[in-house]
Design an enzyme around this catalytic site. Structure first.
Site, PDB file in Angstrom:
ATOM      1  CE  LYS A  24      -3.781   0.426   2.526  1.00 39.88           C
ATOM      2  NZ  LYS A  24      -4.507   0.754   3.969  1.00 39.88           N
ATOM      3  CB  THR A  76     -14.030   3.369  16.043  1.00 37.87           C
ATOM      4  OG1 THR A  76     -13.958   4.707  15.013  1.00 37.87           O
ATOM      5  CG2 THR A  76     -15.387   3.220  16.954  1.00 37.87           C
ATOM      6  CG  PHE A 107     -17.706  12.524  13.775  1.00 35.28           C
ATOM      7  CD1 PHE A 107     -18.397  11.144  14.612  1.00 35.28           C
ATOM      8  CD2 PHE A 107     -17.809  13.391  14.544  1.00 35.28           C
ATOM      9  CE1 PHE A 107     -18.652  11.399  16.428  1.00 35.28           C
ATOM     10  CE2 PHE A 107     -17.209  13.164  16.426  1.00 35.28           C
ATOM     11  CZ  PHE A 107     -18.064  11.996  16.698  1.00 35.28           C
ATOM     12  CD  GLU A 133     -15.885   3.787   3.943  1.00 34.06           C
ATOM     13  OE1 GLU A 133     -16.134   3.177   2.872  1.00 34.06           O
ATOM     14  OE2 GLU A 133     -15.482   2.594   4.978  1.00 34.06           O
ATOM     15  CE  LYS A 146     -16.974   6.405  15.335  1.00 31.25           C
ATOM     16  NZ  LYS A 146     -16.547   6.611  13.501  1.00 31.25           N
ATOM     17  CG  LEU A 149     -35.757   8.343  10.638  1.00 31.81           C
ATOM     18  CD1 LEU A 149     -36.751   9.070  10.555  1.00 31.81           C
ATOM     19  CD2 LEU A 149     -36.366   6.703  11.769  1.00 31.81           C
ATOM     20  CB  CYS A 196     -18.358   2.018  10.627  1.00 31.54           C
ATOM     21  SG  CYS A 196     -16.903   3.122   9.484  1.00 31.54           S
TER      22      CYS A 196
HETATM   23  C1  UGA Z   1     -20.686   5.561   9.842  1.00 34.38           C
HETATM   24  C2  UGA Z   1     -20.897   7.878  10.910  1.00 34.38           C
HETATM   25  O1  UGA Z   1     -22.354   7.595   9.285  1.00 34.38           O
HETATM   26  C3  UGA Z   1     -20.002   7.900  10.420  1.00 34.38           C
HETATM   27  O2  UGA Z   1     -20.031   9.138  11.557  1.00 34.38           O
HETATM   28  C4  UGA Z   1     -18.329   7.433  11.556  1.00 34.38           C
HETATM   29  O3  UGA Z   1     -17.527   8.524  11.139  1.00 34.38           O
HETATM   30  C5  UGA Z   1     -18.209   6.483  10.708  1.00 34.38           C
HETATM   31  O4  UGA Z   1     -19.308   4.958  10.347  1.00 34.38           O
HETATM   32  C6  UGA Z   1     -17.189   5.834  10.782  1.00 34.38           C
HETATM   33  O5  UGA Z   1     -17.606   5.543  12.179  1.00 34.38           O
HETATM   34  O6  UGA Z   1     -16.269   5.944  10.280  1.00 34.38           O
HETATM   35  P1  UGA Z   1     -20.355   5.206   7.242  1.00 34.38           P
HETATM   36  O7  UGA Z   1     -20.685   4.135   7.201  1.00 34.38           O
HETATM   37  O8  UGA Z   1     -19.220   5.641   5.852  1.00 34.38           O
HETATM   38  O9  UGA Z   1     -20.220   5.994   8.476  1.00 34.38           O
HETATM   39  O10 UGA Z   1     -22.010   5.335   6.404  1.00 34.38           O
HETATM   40  P2  UGA Z   1     -23.477   5.748   6.730  1.00 34.38           P
HETATM   41  O11 UGA Z   1     -23.779   7.056   6.039  1.00 34.38           O
HETATM   42  O12 UGA Z   1     -23.201   6.071   8.231  1.00 34.38           O
HETATM   43  O13 UGA Z   1     -24.022   4.314   6.602  1.00 34.38           O
HETATM   44  C7  UGA Z   1     -23.979   3.475   7.068  1.00 34.38           C
HETATM   45  C8  UGA Z   1     -24.484   2.112   6.131  1.00 34.38           C
HETATM   46  O14 UGA Z   1     -26.381   2.489   7.194  1.00 34.38           O
HETATM   47  C9  UGA Z   1     -25.117   1.786   5.272  1.00 34.38           C
HETATM   48  O15 UGA Z   1     -25.243   0.105   5.171  1.00 34.38           O
HETATM   49  C10 UGA Z   1     -26.218   2.880   4.639  1.00 34.38           C
HETATM   50  O16 UGA Z   1     -27.054   2.145   3.628  1.00 34.38           O
HETATM   51  C11 UGA Z   1     -27.485   2.728   6.214  1.00 34.38           C
HETATM   52  N1  UGA Z   1     -28.328   2.971   6.105  1.00 34.38           N
HETATM   53  C12 UGA Z   1     -28.190   4.607   6.277  1.00 34.38           C
HETATM   54  C13 UGA Z   1     -29.688   2.442   6.153  1.00 34.38           C
HETATM   55  O17 UGA Z   1     -29.752   1.768   5.460  1.00 34.38           O
HETATM   56  N2  UGA Z   1     -31.023   3.701   5.929  1.00 34.38           N
HETATM   57  C14 UGA Z   1     -30.150   4.803   6.159  1.00 34.38           C
HETATM   58  O18 UGA Z   1     -31.271   5.934   6.471  1.00 34.38           O
HETATM   59  C15 UGA Z   1     -28.903   5.250   6.842  1.00 34.38           C
END
Ligand code: UGA
Length: 468
Positions: free
Chosen positions: A35, A120, A151, A154, A220, A266, A276
């Site tokens: 990497k 984390t 926070f 991705e 977190k 939601l 995560c």
């Molecule tokens: C999440 C958190 O949102 C970040 O704040 C945090 O920093 C990060 O984890 C981490 O711990 O590093 P991430 O995993 O990139 O971020 O993605 P999210 O946008 O949170 O989505 C997570 C999952 O939930 C996805 O599979 C998404 O499809 C799902 N999701 C999200 C739903 O099924 N419904 C929703 O309403 C929102």
């Protein structure tokens, strides 16, 4: 400030590039030699919007360098630990990589340096880190520890770095707080030149939250667990809507407008994935158990999420009757849009279930194909959504990529063997898909819209879509 970032994954590389962009000199390290070689050759090993341009610009300017951890920490004033904390078999976070970095810091760093956990980690890791640093510290090294959870989502990580709602730090001294304030000053004051919005006029300053290290660590895990809980909650509401013929989009809208609830997270679907939420929920359960607290609420959240894949496959079976030999198109492999990450992605489990049942699957994703191929080489991966859909008896939407929103319906209708669209993310208005000749199946949305006659008055658009 001379900063070192240990770990060049999604969090580490994003943090390193963004810290360089706001003017720091950053050495980013990784113990994966392959990497490191890729990064030193000027390439970014994964897809994250805007990251490549930031890496290129700051590398050229000499503010961002890639090195071994040993070299990177030598004269750093602040060291961010951003290595992976994957789940162990019992759900606890594996802290071996954090411990390794701590050992390297204690042997190679010099003078005064602030060691910041960004990975984390379970609450109280900071105390272990401190002990480890003290135990092995070479002569002349004075380390202090701090916690600064990330926070970053991705797919919008660069935006989240520059325009956060809050920056949380957990510290043991005022000096450490002042040093971290200096690190983030351009972001706190919103005085940087925004690398993503051409005419950015952001004046909304993020909240600066200073706590003790344990509270910061908990913020977190509690935040991710709470968001995961919201998703499992709405998934259960979706099941209930399906059972009684109500519409989860409307229920979510009606709930989300209450500011105490909030509209975000939601959206029901095939469940949460990624590196995560699934691991953080598990780890949070274990942390609570070890501390003697019964947090069975989170166990339910995890159980509900795990059931989503089987629920979705059943939905497909209900429509197709038998799965063996059926030609199925899968749209979307990444665990969410705008990333190529398939770690703990629902798509992988769905693909496994379908192929196990003997379905003939063709899959398409705008970014995650190669990562999915490495896990499931037997699947037929396609270059376009149309290629995947050709001759299919069902199209399954697993990830809500924007690209699918502008699909040419007539073209799609003309190439499928059976016009059946099973939308695991409620991307479309049921009426729209039906109008284009598709039998449309989604999550938790009763028959209300699809049975309305074409000329019936429909509620305004904002009442028809799920809360975004
Ligand atoms: C999440 C958190 O949102 C970040 O704040 C945090 O920093 C990060 O984890 C981490 O711990 O590093 P991430 O995993 O990139 O971020 O993605 P999210 O946008 O949170 O989505 C997570 C999952 O939930 C996805 O599979 C998404 O499809 C799902 N999701 C999200 C739903 O099924 N419904 C929703 O309403 C929102």
């Amino acid at each position: 400030m001379k900063i070192s970032v240990a770990g060049a994954g999604y969090v580490g590389l994003t943090t390193a590039a963004c810290l360089a962009e706001i003017g720091h000199t950053v050495r980013c390290a990784d113990n994966d030699a392959a990497k490191l070689a890729v990064l030193q050759a000027g390439k970014v090993p994964f897809f994250e919007p805007h990251l490549e341009e930031l890496v290129t610009r700051n590398t050229k300017a000499g503010r961002l360098l890639f090195d071994t951890t040993e070299n990177a920490v030598i004269d750093a004033e602040a060291i961010f630990i951003c290595v992976g904390t994957p789940p162990l078999d019992n759900g606890e976070a594996d802290l071996a990589a954090v411990a390794n970095v701590a050992r390297t810091i204690s042997q190679y760093a010099s003078g005064n340096c602030l060691v910041i956990e960004k990975s984390t980690v379970p609450v109280q890791t900071g105390q272990q880190l401190k002990r480890q640093l003290q135990l092995y510290a070479r002569k002349g090294l004075h380390c202090e520890i701090a916690s600064n959870p990330e926070f970053l989502r991705e797919g919008s990580a660069i935006n989240d770095f520059f325009h956060p709602d809050r920056i949380v730090i957990g510290v043991e001294s005022e000096e450490a707080a002042a040093q971290l304030r200096e690190v983030y000053r351009p972001v706190l004051d919103q005085t940087f030149r925004c690398p993503i919005h051409a005419n950015c006029v952001s004046t909304r300053k993020p909240a600066w939250i200073v706590t003790d290290t344990k509270s910061s660590e908990l913020i977190k895990h509690a935040s991710n667990s709470f968001l995961a809980m919201k998703i499992s909650f709405i998934n259960m509401v979706a099941d209930l809507c399906e059972a009684v013929g109500a519409d989860v989009s409307q229920v979510a809208l009606g709930m989300g407008l209450d500011p105490r609830i909030g509209a975000a997270f939601l959206n029901p679907g095939v469940g949460f994935g990624g590196f995560c939420f699934p691991k953080d929920v598990q780890a949070f359960v274990r942390i609570a158990e070890k501390a003697g607290c019964d947090f069975s609420l989170m166990k339910e959240v995890e159980k509900i999420n795990k059931r989503r894949v089987a629920y979705f496959v059943e939905k497909v079976r209900k429509e197709l009757w038998v799965l063996r030999g059926r030609r199925i198109a899968v749209w979307g492999l990444a665990f969410k849009p705008n990333t190529d990450d398939v770690r703990f992605a629902p798509s992988i489990e769905i693909l496994k279930a379908l192929t196990r049942e003997g379905s003939v699957v063709s899959a398409y994703d705008p970014a995650a194909t190669e990562k999915a191929r490495a896990i499931l080489p037997e699947v037929n991966y396609c270059a376009t959504p149309y290629e995947a859909a050709r001759d299919s008896e069902a199209i399954l939407i697993i990830t809500e990529w924007d690209e699918f929103r502008s699909i040419e319906w007539a073209r799609l209708r003309s190439i499928v063997s059976r016009p059946l669209l099973i939308d695991g993310r409620n991307m479309f208005d049921p009426k729209e898909a039906t109008r284009h000749g598709f039998h449309y199946v989604s999550i938790g949305r009763g028959s209300f819209f699809s049975t309305l006659p074409e000329d019936a008055p429909v509620p305004p658009r904002e009442f028809r879509t799920a809360a975004k």
